[in-house]
Design a protein around this motif. Structure first.
Motif, PDB file in Angstrom:
ATOM      1  N   GLY A 241      10.830   7.158  -6.570  1.00  0.00           N
ATOM      2  CA  GLY A 241      10.446   7.651  -7.901  1.00  0.00           C
ATOM      3  C   GLY A 241       8.969   7.526  -8.220  1.00  0.00           C
ATOM      4  N   HIS A 242       8.117   7.624  -7.186  1.00  0.00           N
ATOM      5  CA  HIS A 242       6.675   7.627  -7.464  1.00  0.00           C
ATOM      6  C   HIS A 242       6.369   8.783  -8.423  1.00  0.00           C
ATOM      7  N   SER A 243       5.376   8.584  -9.272  1.00  0.00           N
ATOM      8  CA  SER A 243       5.098   9.620 -10.290  1.00  0.00           C
ATOM      9  C   SER A 243       4.713  10.957  -9.660  1.00  0.00           C
TER      10      SER A 243
ATOM     11  N   GLY B 176       0.841  -1.201   0.000  1.00  0.00           N
ATOM     12  CA  GLY B 176       0.000   0.000   0.000  1.00  0.00           C
ATOM     13  C   GLY B 176       0.868   1.241   0.000  1.00  0.00           C
ATOM     14  N   ASN B 177       0.335   2.307  -0.538  1.00  0.00           N
ATOM     15  CA  ASN B 177       0.996   3.610  -0.507  1.00  0.00           C
ATOM     16  C   ASN B 177      -0.014   4.590   0.059  1.00  0.00           C
ATOM     17  N   TRP B 178       0.214   4.968   1.316  1.00  0.00           N
ATOM     18  CA  TRP B 178      -0.763   5.855   1.973  1.00  0.00           C
ATOM     19  C   TRP B 178      -0.638   7.304   1.501  1.00  0.00           C
ATOM     20  N   LYS B 179       0.451   7.628   0.828  1.00  0.00           N
ATOM     21  CA  LYS B 179       0.694   9.013   0.386  1.00  0.00           C
ATOM     22  C   LYS B 179       0.609   9.956   1.603  1.00  0.00           C
ATOM     23  N   MET B 180      -0.058  11.136   1.485  1.00  0.00           N
ATOM     24  CA  MET B 180      -0.130  12.053   2.634  1.00  0.00           C
ATOM     25  C   MET B 180      -1.511  11.915   3.277  1.00  0.00           C
TER      26      MET B 180
ATOM     27  N   GLY C 271       0.793  -5.699  -6.545  1.00  0.00           N
ATOM     28  CA  GLY C 271       0.199  -4.389  -6.770  1.00  0.00           C
ATOM     29  C   GLY C 271       0.779  -3.354  -5.833  1.00  0.00           C
ATOM     30  N   LEU C 272       0.854  -2.120  -6.322  1.00  0.00           N
ATOM     31  CA  LEU C 272       1.125  -0.971  -5.459  1.00  0.00           C
ATOM     32  C   LEU C 272      -0.207  -0.221  -5.411  1.00  0.00           C
ATOM     33  N   ILE C 273      -0.758  -0.136  -4.201  1.00  0.00           N
ATOM     34  CA  ILE C 273      -2.144   0.265  -4.039  1.00  0.00           C
ATOM     35  C   ILE C 273      -2.223   1.604  -3.311  1.00  0.00           C
ATOM     36  N   GLY C 274      -2.805   2.599  -3.946  1.00  0.00           N
ATOM     37  CA  GLY C 274      -2.974   3.903  -3.297  1.00  0.00           C
ATOM     38  C   GLY C 274      -4.273   3.953  -2.515  1.00  0.00           C
ATOM     39  N   GLY C 275      -5.307   4.513  -3.139  1.00  0.00           N
ATOM     40  CA  GLY C 275      -6.598   4.743  -2.463  1.00  0.00           C
ATOM     41  C   GLY C 275      -7.139   3.538  -1.717  1.00  0.00           C
TER      42      GLY C 275
HETATM   43  C1  PEP Z   1      -0.224   4.880  -6.164  1.00  0.00           C
HETATM   44  O1  PEP Z   1      -0.233   5.924  -5.557  1.00  0.00           O
HETATM   45  O2  PEP Z   1       0.835   4.270  -6.264  1.00  0.00           O
HETATM   46  C2  PEP Z   1      -1.476   4.376  -6.739  1.00  0.00           C
HETATM   47  C3  PEP Z   1      -1.426   3.336  -7.533  1.00  0.00           C
HETATM   48  O3  PEP Z   1      -2.625   5.040  -6.391  1.00  0.00           O
HETATM   49  P1  PEP Z   1      -4.131   4.562  -6.701  1.00  0.00           P
HETATM   50  O4  PEP Z   1      -4.225   3.109  -6.341  1.00  0.00           O
HETATM   51  O5  PEP Z   1      -4.979   5.421  -5.809  1.00  0.00           O
HETATM   52  O6  PEP Z   1      -4.380   4.800  -8.151  1.00  0.00           O
END
Ligand code: PEP
Length: 248
Positions: free
Chosen positions: A94-96, A9-13, A229-233
């Protein structure tokens, strides 16, 4: 060639110490029998509390960035030793969003990557094209540049996780189709084979990222070259457990 799937997971901010710990405590029993590796990459300030919350579970905690220098005058940055001191295992590089908003380049990605590898952190290196680049037929050219520059000088490519994240699919609800994701990730694996060695490329974990969720994870994970997977939301809610249990 079997590769162990890896869902991160990527919680971001997002999240606070309280809401983050609550989510991790709810996730723990739901993901405990996962057949894949599981990690949550969280904002730096939440790392100590999330490492504590994830104690005695199969959830590893990661960071969202790392600076290349060991220490020094780099206001606002975090070093690999600081992350390691608190039990961090993984780090996104290097996240977009960092490329788009914070001036990250293939060169800085490469510097961060070497520091992560030298300090024993497991890097998740993000690559991916924008919508304009895809529409201009430049996807392979962009990925080739990101891979050859970003991974330059890596001795053991098997230690690097690659996340293919088409920028147009991140946070947009617009997922790449199973076929698009498979085709592009197969290209990435082939390119890694050319840049390093074909045998090593077969062992590299390559994730898909971009609006992956509880509904579409099974189809994506069924693709032969997609290893995770790299999962954001969807990592901000219990849906993350459904994705982790994609094979159940
Ligand atoms: C991410 O931030 O790496 C990503 C994939 O986000 P999301 O799943 O929200 O599209």
């Amino acid at each position: 060639m079997s590769r162990k799937p890896f869902i991160a997971g990527n919680w971001k901010m997002n999240m606070t110490a309280e809401s983050g710990a609550k989510l991790i405590n709810e996730l723990k029993p739901l993901v405990k029998d996962a057949d894949c590796d599981v990690a949550l990459c969280v904002p730096a300030i939440l790392i100590p509390a999330m490492v504590k919350a994830a104690e005695d579970s199969n959830i590893k905690i990661g960071a969202e960035n790392v600076h290349w220098a060991a220490s020094g005058a780099f206001t606002g940055e975090i070093s690999a030793d600081m992350l390691k001191e608190y039990g961090v295992e993984y780090v996104i590089i290097g996240h977009s969003e960092r490329r788009q908003y914070f001036g990250e380049t293939d060169e800085t990605v490469n510097k961060r990557l070497h520091t992560a590898l030298n300090s024993g952190l497991k890097p998740i290196v993000c690559v991916g094209e924008t919508l304009a680049e895809r529409e201009a037929g430049e996807t392979e050219k962009v990925l080739t540049r990101q891979l050859s520059e970003g991974l330059k000088g890596v001795e053991d490519i098997k230690k690097v996780v690659i996340a293919y994240e088409p920028v147009w699919a991140i946070g947009t609800g617009k997922t790449a189709t199973n076929e698009q994701a498979q085709e592009t990730i197969a290209f990435i694996r082939k390119k890694i084979g050319e840049l390093f060695c074909p045998k090593c490329a077969e062992k590299v974990i390559i994730q898909y990222g971009g609006s992956m969720n509880a509904a579409n994870c099974k189809g994506l994970m069924a693709q032969p070259d997609i290893d995770g997977g790299l999962i954001g939301g969807a990592s901000l809610k219990l849906d993350f457990a459904t994705i982790v249990n994609f094979d159940k």
